[in-house]
Design an enzyme around this catalytic site. Structure first.
Site, PDB file in Angstrom:
ATOM      1  N   GLY A  83       0.846  -1.201   0.000  1.00  0.00           N
ATOM      2  CA  GLY A  83       0.000   0.000   0.000  1.00  0.00           C
ATOM      3  C   GLY A  83       0.874   1.241   0.000  1.00  0.00           C
TER       4      GLY A  83
ATOM      5  N   ILE B  85      -1.553  -7.566  -3.509  1.00  0.00           N
ATOM      6  CA  ILE B  85      -0.974  -8.402  -2.449  1.00  0.00           C
ATOM      7  C   ILE B  85      -1.547  -9.815  -2.469  1.00  0.00           C
ATOM      8  CG2 ILE B  85      -0.311  -6.574  -0.836  1.00  0.00           C
ATOM      9  CD1 ILE B  85      -2.950  -7.182   0.662  1.00  0.00           C
TER      10      ILE B  85
ATOM     11  N   TYR C 267     -14.858  -3.448   6.805  1.00  0.00           N
ATOM     12  CA  TYR C 267     -13.481  -3.023   7.075  1.00  0.00           C
ATOM     13  C   TYR C 267     -13.144  -3.213   8.566  1.00  0.00           C
ATOM     14  CZ  TYR C 267      -9.852   0.625   7.789  1.00  0.00           C
ATOM     15  OH  TYR C 267      -8.736   1.334   8.139  1.00  0.00           O
TER      16      TYR C 267
ATOM     17  N   LYS D 258     -10.290  -5.714  10.004  1.00  0.00           N
ATOM     18  CA  LYS D 258      -9.160  -5.253  10.825  1.00  0.00           C
ATOM     19  C   LYS D 258      -9.135  -6.000  12.163  1.00  0.00           C
ATOM     20  CE  LYS D 258      -7.030  -1.948   8.445  1.00  0.00           C
ATOM     21  NZ  LYS D 258      -5.637  -2.138   7.993  1.00  0.00           N
TER      22      LYS D 258
HETATM   23  C1  AKB Z   1     -11.683   5.037   7.340  1.00  0.00           C
HETATM   24  O1  AKB Z   1     -12.404   6.035   7.462  1.00  0.00           O
HETATM   25  O2  AKB Z   1     -12.054   3.979   6.845  1.00  0.00           O
HETATM   26  C2  AKB Z   1     -10.284   5.120   7.878  1.00  0.00           C
HETATM   27  C3  AKB Z   1     -10.243   4.597   9.278  1.00  0.00           C
HETATM   28  C4  AKB Z   1     -10.852   5.374  10.374  1.00  0.00           C
HETATM   29  O3  AKB Z   1      -9.690   3.562   9.504  1.00  0.00           O
HETATM   30  N1  AKB Z   1      -9.808   6.457   7.835  1.00  0.00           N
END
Ligand code: AKB
Length: 343
Positions: A13, A58, A157, A161
Site C-alpha cells: 500500500g 498483495i 473493514y 481489521k
Molecule cells: C476510514 O475512514 O475507513 C479510515 C479509518 C478510520 O480507519 N480512515
C-alpha cells in the site's frame, strides 16, 4: 538462497497516505533498502527512495513469490487495505484484500523468519473502525474506550481489521502451539489502531473519516465543501507526521517492553463543527456546509469519540507531538498553503 538475497523492508500500500509519509521518513532514517508494493505504479518521487517497486496486488501469489525470490524480507509494513466506505460497496473484494491479503503476508513473514532464523517484524495499522458503539447515547457514555471495549464493528473493514489483529496475535504468540517443536521464530506482529488521519499533502480514498481532510483541502484549494456528517459528530484524529512517528516508534520498541500486540493511539478528539470553525477562521473565503449522508453518518456514529492510549504511552512512550492547535497551526495550515499556492 537467503545468502544471495538482499535484505529489505517491504511496504505494501506504498502509494497510500501512510505509505508516502513512511517511505519519506524510512528512506532518510534507515539504511535498509525499501521494497514498495502497490496496486498502482509507485509515484516517481517515492520510487526514487526505494530499492525496488512493484505494481500489483498483495493477493497475487506469483508476484509475492517473485519479491521474496529477490529479497529477504526482514520487516513488513502492511498498509494495503480497502477503507471503510469503499469496503461497504465491495465487501467480498474488501475481505479478499483486507483478510486474505494479510493472512498471505503473515505466512510470508513466517517463512522468511524461519529461513533466516530470526523473527520478521510485521507492522499492521488497524483502526478505530474495530469499535462499534450501538447508538449515540452509548457513545457519549463510553467516552474514551480501551482496547478490549466495544469491539463489535458494524463495517466490513472494521470486521476485517479486528480479525487480522487476532490473526497477528495468533502468529506471534500461539502459532502451531501443538507441534512437537514449535517455531522459535514466530512473526513479531505489532499493531496500532489509528484514529482518523489528516495529511496536509495527500487525500484519503474511500474512508469514512475523510470529511475532515476533505474539508481542509477543499478550503485551501478554494472549493466549496458539503460535509457528509453532522456538525456535532465527534471522533479522534491524528496529524500524519504523528501517525508515522507512532508506527516507527512501535517498530523500534524493545519487544520485551510490549505487553500487548495491539495498541490504541490517539492525538485529539474534535467535532466536524470544531474543524469547520478552525478552517473558516484561517481561510475566510471557505464555503463549508453540512449535508449529512445518513448511512455514512451511522458508521461514524458507531466509532468512539475518544480512545484510551495509556498502554501505548506506558509500553513504548507514545506521545503525539501535535495536539489540535499544533496540528492545524503548526502543520496543516502552513504545509497545505504551500501545496495549493498558485493553484
Ligand atoms: C476510514 O475512514 O475507513 C479510515 C479509518 C478510520 O480507519 N480512515
Amino acid at each position: 538462497m537467503s545468502g544471495m538475497r538482499k535484505s529489505a523492508i517491504l511496504i505494501t500500500g506504498a502509494n497510500g497516505e501512510v505509505g508516502h509519509g513512511l517511505i519519506e521518513r524510512l528512506s532518510e532514517e534507515s539504511s535498509d533498502p525499501i521494497v514498495a508494493l502497490d496496486l498502482m505504479e509507485i509515484e516517481p518521487e517515492l520510487k526514487k527512495r526505494c530499492a525496488a517497486s512493484y505494481a500489483g496486488s498483495i493477493v497475487d501469489r506469483a508476484l509475492m513469490e517473485r519479491i521474496v525470490s529477490e529479497y529477504r524480507v526482514r520487516e513488513i509494513y502492511h498498509l494495503a487495505a480497502l477503507l471503510s466506505t469503499r469496503a461497504e460497496f465491495t465487501p467480498d473484494t474488501a475481505h479478499d484484500v483486507n483478510v486474505t491479503g494479510t493472512l498471505d503476508l503473515l505466512r510470508l513473514a513466517r517463512d522468511q523468519g524461519s529461513w533466516a532464523a530470526e523473527s520478521v517484524k510485521f507492522l499492521f495499522p488497524s483502526s478505530i473502525a474495530v469499535f462499534g458503539l450501538p447508538d449515540l447515547e452509548t457513545k457519549r457514555a463510553a467516552g474514551s474506550v480501551k482496547e478490549w471495549e466495544w469491539t463489535a464493528p458494524m463495517t466490513m473493514y472494521g470486521c476485517n481489521k479486528l480479525y487480522c489483529e487476532q490473526l497477528g496475535r495468533y502468529y506471534a504468540n500461539h502459532y502451531r502451539q501443538l507441534a512437537e517443536e514449535p517455531s522459535e521464530y514466530n512473526v513479531d506482529f505489532r499493531c496500532l489502531r489509528y484514529p482518523g488521519l489528516i495529511s496536509a499533502t495527500t487525500l484519503p480514498q474511500g474512508g469514512t473519516s475523510d470529511y475532515a481532510p476533505e474539508m481542509i483541502h477543499a478550503a485551501a484549494s478554494r472549493k466549496p465543501y458539503a460535509c457528509f456528517v453532522r456538525e456535532d459528530t465527534v471522533i479522534p484524529f491524528m496529524a500524519m507526521p504523528d501517525a508515522i512517528d507512532a508506527i516507527l516508534s512501535l517498530a523500534r520498541a524493545d519487544v520485551g517492553h510490549l505487553k500487548r500486540r495491539v495498541y490504541n493511539v490517539t492525538s485529539f478528539s474534535a467535532t466536524a463543527g470544531d474543524i469547520r470553525d478552525r478552517v473558516a477562521a484561517h481561510f475566510p473565503h471557505a464555503e463549508i456546509t453540512f449535508a449529512p449522508d445518513e448511512k455514512r453518518q451511522r458508521i461514524v456514529d458507531s466509532w468512539p469519540s475518544d480512545v484510551d492510549d495509556s498502554w501505548a504511552r506506558s509500553d513504548w512512550d507514545w506521545d503525539a507531538k501535535h495536539d489540535i492547535d499544533a496540528t492545524f497551526n503548526g502543520y496543516l495550515f502552513p504545509v497545505i498553503e504551500k501545496k495549493y499556492a498558485g493553484a
